[in-house]
Write a protein that holds these residues in place. Structure first.
Motif, PDB file in Angstrom:
ATOM      1  N   TRP A   1      22.478 -23.820   4.967  1.00  0.00           N
ATOM      2  CA  TRP A   1      22.555 -23.777   3.505  1.00  0.00           C
ATOM      3  C   TRP A   1      22.891 -25.161   2.968  1.00  0.00           C
ATOM      4  CZ3 TRP A   1      26.453 -24.659  -0.097  1.00  0.00           C
ATOM      5  CH2 TRP A   1      26.235 -24.170  -1.388  1.00  0.00           C
ATOM      6  N   GLU A   2      23.787 -25.864   3.627  1.00  0.00           N
ATOM      7  CA  GLU A   2      24.118 -27.223   3.188  1.00  0.00           C
ATOM      8  C   GLU A   2      22.906 -28.146   3.294  1.00  0.00           C
ATOM      9  OE1 GLU A   2      27.552 -28.455   5.410  1.00  0.00           O
ATOM     10  OE2 GLU A   2      28.937 -27.478   4.012  1.00  0.00           O
ATOM     11  N   ASP A   3      22.086 -27.970   4.325  1.00  0.00           N
ATOM     12  CA  ASP A   3      20.853 -28.755   4.446  1.00  0.00           C
ATOM     13  C   ASP A   3      19.894 -28.430   3.305  1.00  0.00           C
ATOM     14  OD1 ASP A   3      21.735 -29.902   6.873  1.00  0.00           O
ATOM     15  OD2 ASP A   3      20.864 -28.267   8.045  1.00  0.00           O
ATOM     16  N   ALA A   4      19.796 -27.150   2.962  1.00  0.00           N
ATOM     17  CA  ALA A   4      18.938 -26.736   1.851  1.00  0.00           C
ATOM     18  C   ALA A   4      19.377 -27.417   0.560  1.00  0.00           C
ATOM     19  CB  ALA A   4      18.970 -25.221   1.696  1.00  0.00           C
TER      20      ALA A   4
ATOM     21  N   ALA B   1      25.289 -15.538   6.549  1.00  0.00           N
ATOM     22  CA  ALA B   1      25.557 -16.498   7.616  1.00  0.00           C
ATOM     23  C   ALA B   1      26.439 -17.615   7.074  1.00  0.00           C
ATOM     24  CB  ALA B   1      24.259 -17.078   8.173  1.00  0.00           C
ATOM     25  N   ALA B   2      27.179 -18.256   7.970  1.00  0.00           N
ATOM     26  CA  ALA B   2      28.023 -19.386   7.584  1.00  0.00           C
ATOM     27  C   ALA B   2      27.164 -20.486   6.975  1.00  0.00           C
ATOM     28  CB  ALA B   2      28.781 -19.913   8.792  1.00  0.00           C
ATOM     29  N   LEU B   3      27.687 -21.150   5.962  1.00  0.00           N
ATOM     30  CA  LEU B   3      26.866 -22.098   5.212  1.00  0.00           C
ATOM     31  C   LEU B   3      26.439 -23.314   6.031  1.00  0.00           C
ATOM     32  CD1 LEU B   3      29.031 -24.505   4.320  1.00  0.00           C
ATOM     33  CD2 LEU B   3      29.623 -22.837   2.569  1.00  0.00           C
ATOM     34  N   ARG B   4      27.053 -23.525   7.198  1.00  0.00           N
ATOM     35  CA  ARG B   4      26.635 -24.628   8.074  1.00  0.00           C
ATOM     36  C   ARG B   4      25.794 -24.143   9.254  1.00  0.00           C
ATOM     37  NH1 ARG B   4      32.127 -28.460   8.250  1.00  0.00           N
ATOM     38  NH2 ARG B   4      32.096 -28.959   6.009  1.00  0.00           N
ATOM     39  N   ASN B   5      25.380 -22.879   9.225  1.00  0.00           N
ATOM     40  CA  ASN B   5      24.603 -22.292  10.315  1.00  0.00           C
ATOM     41  C   ASN B   5      23.177 -22.833  10.315  1.00  0.00           C
ATOM     42  OD1 ASN B   5      22.825 -20.463  11.730  1.00  0.00           O
ATOM     43  ND2 ASN B   5      24.465 -18.952  11.742  1.00  0.00           N
ATOM     44  N   ARG B   6      22.825 -23.549  11.380  1.00  0.00           N
ATOM     45  CA  ARG B   6      21.460 -24.063  11.538  1.00  0.00           C
ATOM     46  C   ARG B   6      20.703 -23.189  12.546  1.00  0.00           C
ATOM     47  NH1 ARG B   6      22.770 -30.621  11.777  1.00  0.00           N
ATOM     48  NH2 ARG B   6      22.792 -30.929   9.500  1.00  0.00           N
TER      49      ARG B   6
ATOM     50  N   GLU C   1      15.336 -16.986   4.397  1.00  0.00           N
ATOM     51  CA  GLU C   1      15.406 -18.019   3.368  1.00  0.00           C
ATOM     52  C   GLU C   1      16.784 -18.007   2.697  1.00  0.00           C
ATOM     53  OE1 GLU C   1      12.055 -17.339   0.777  1.00  0.00           O
ATOM     54  OE2 GLU C   1      10.657 -17.271   2.474  1.00  0.00           O
ATOM     55  N   TRP C   2      17.434 -19.170   2.722  1.00  0.00           N
ATOM     56  CA  TRP C   2      18.750 -19.299   2.093  1.00  0.00           C
ATOM     57  C   TRP C   2      18.650 -19.110   0.582  1.00  0.00           C
ATOM     58  CZ3 TRP C   2      23.085 -19.413   4.824  1.00  0.00           C
ATOM     59  CH2 TRP C   2      23.072 -19.951   6.135  1.00  0.00           C
ATOM     60  N   VAL C   3      19.645 -18.429  -0.004  1.00  0.00           N
ATOM     61  CA  VAL C   3      19.785 -18.373  -1.451  1.00  0.00           C
ATOM     62  C   VAL C   3      21.178 -18.869  -1.828  1.00  0.00           C
ATOM     63  CG1 VAL C   3      18.083 -16.535  -1.747  1.00  0.00           C
ATOM     64  CG2 VAL C   3      20.493 -15.937  -1.419  1.00  0.00           C
ATOM     65  N   GLU C   4      21.422 -18.983  -3.113  1.00  0.00           N
ATOM     66  CA  GLU C   4      22.634 -19.637  -3.596  1.00  0.00           C
ATOM     67  C   GLU C   4      23.891 -18.776  -3.441  1.00  0.00           C
ATOM     68  OE1 GLU C   4      24.866 -22.710  -5.233  1.00  0.00           O
ATOM     69  OE2 GLU C   4      22.728 -22.756  -4.738  1.00  0.00           O
ATOM     70  N   ASP C   5      23.757 -17.471  -3.468  1.00  0.00           N
ATOM     71  CA  ASP C   5      24.888 -16.570  -3.635  1.00  0.00           C
ATOM     72  C   ASP C   5      25.873 -16.579  -2.474  1.00  0.00           C
ATOM     73  OD1 ASP C   5      22.522 -15.794  -5.134  1.00  0.00           O
ATOM     74  OD2 ASP C   5      23.682 -14.087  -5.815  1.00  0.00           O
ATOM     75  N   CYS C   6      27.152 -16.415  -2.836  1.00  0.00           N
ATOM     76  CA  CYS C   6      28.198 -16.195  -1.837  1.00  0.00           C
ATOM     77  C   CYS C   6      28.119 -14.756  -1.319  1.00  0.00           C
ATOM     78  CB  CYS C   6      29.574 -16.437  -2.458  1.00  0.00           C
ATOM     79  SG  CYS C   6      29.818 -18.127  -3.055  1.00  0.00           S
ATOM     80  N   ARG C   7      28.756 -14.532  -0.199  1.00  0.00           N
ATOM     81  CA  ARG C   7      28.723 -13.211   0.422  1.00  0.00           C
ATOM     82  C   ARG C   7      29.531 -12.194  -0.385  1.00  0.00           C
ATOM     83  NH1 ARG C   7      30.095 -11.790   6.741  1.00  0.00           N
ATOM     84  NH2 ARG C   7      30.099  -9.514   6.524  1.00  0.00           N
TER      85      ARG C   7
END
Length: 289
Positions: free
Chosen positions: A128-131, A270-275, A219-225
């Motif tokens: 997510w951070e990469d996105a 998923a964790a926001l740093r999950n690649r 596909e990552w989206v903006e929302d928190c869990r």
């Protein structure tokens, strides 16, 4: 930063007429406010192709009787998208990501392609951070506000006016999407398991012109869990307040997912740093200030 209107832009009626007559805006020319839904454009030669999605309302989530529905897909609620916006026709590709790298963006991260090839295959192994780094680069490159979609925008765009499990109906096959159709998962149907991504545009688009919204990559989206939609916004905005923001939402399923995980309503966290090897990106862009 807000989306900008190019200087010396024609009037909105003129824009609408040009959009209707000329079709997609040529690559490298900014897309003006007022493009008709379905119009396609690129803001630069190395930017993703974007499609204008209309404003509208839809019911988000899955009904209680949808097969293999999960509790986190409810409660269903009505969401209104008040303004048109643009969405990537495809998932972001390795070619587009590598162009960002070559231009000094994307925080220098070069994702591994698992020897499947780069080019028009969707970029994977991105967090997510990469996105967020990629859309920051696009915004800086073009002067327009690029972002990842909200979860509500994603489902609205993926459904494209449909109400069933998939945008093409109640059932799915690997002729229509890239997911895990292994015999052990689906002994009653002659599906296949490709075991990798496919190039973008390999399968038919939905009614909004978007490809591979089912499968290929999450596909990552903006929302928190959030564990359910209880208290979710109804205006299409990203849901941040009260959420677990060290974890973010992904939508759409992947090449590794079973058919139930690529439904329009399915969601995972998923964790926001999950690649992860099944995580990718689709971008959005606002059309006006």
């Amino acid at each position: 930063m807000t989306a900008r209107l190019p200087s010396a832009a024609p009037s909105v009626p003129a824009i609408l007429l040009l959009a209707a007559l000329a079709g997609p805006v040529p690559a490298g020319q900014p897309a003006p406010v007022g493009l008709l839904p379905g119009s396609a454009f690129r803001d630069c030669d190395i930017c993703p192709e974007m499609v204008v999605v209309p404003a509208g309302s839809f019911t988000m989530g899955s009904p209680p009787d949808e097969k293999r529905r999960m509790r986190r897909e409810g409660p269903r609620h009505r969401v209104t998208i008040a303004r048109p916006f643009a969405v990537g026709r495809y998932e972001v590709t390795f070619a587009e990501w590598d162009a960002c790298l070559a231009d000094g963006g994307c925080d220098g991260h070069r994702p591994f392609d698992w020897y499947w090839g780069r080019g028009r295959r969707p970029v994977t192994n991105v967090s997510w951070e990469d996105a967020k780094a990629y859309v920051h680069w696009l915004t800086h490159k073009t002067g327009w506000l690029y972002r990842v979609l909200s979860e509500a925008e994603w489902e609205y765009a993926a459904r494209a006016g449909t109400t069933g499990p998939y945008h093409f109906g109640a059932t799915i096959s690997t002729d229509l999407a890239n997911y895990n159709g292994s015999y052990w998962r689906h002994p009653d149907r002659p599906n296949v398991y490709r075991g990798r991504t496919v190039p973008v545009g390999s399968f038919p688009p939905n009614a909004f012109g978007l490809h591979e919204v089912h499968g290929n990559l999450w596909e990552w989206v903006e929302d928190c869990r959030h564990k359910s939609y209880r208290g979710a916004p109804t205006d299409g905005s990203a849901w941040i307040a009260g959420g677990r923001c060290s974890s973010r939402v992904l939508r759409g399923g992947s090449w590794y997912s079973s058919d139930d995980r690529v439904r329009s309503a399915d969601r995972r966290f998923a964790a926001l740093r999950n690649r992860g090897h099944a995580n990718g990106i689709r971008v959005a862009r606002d059309l006006g200030p």
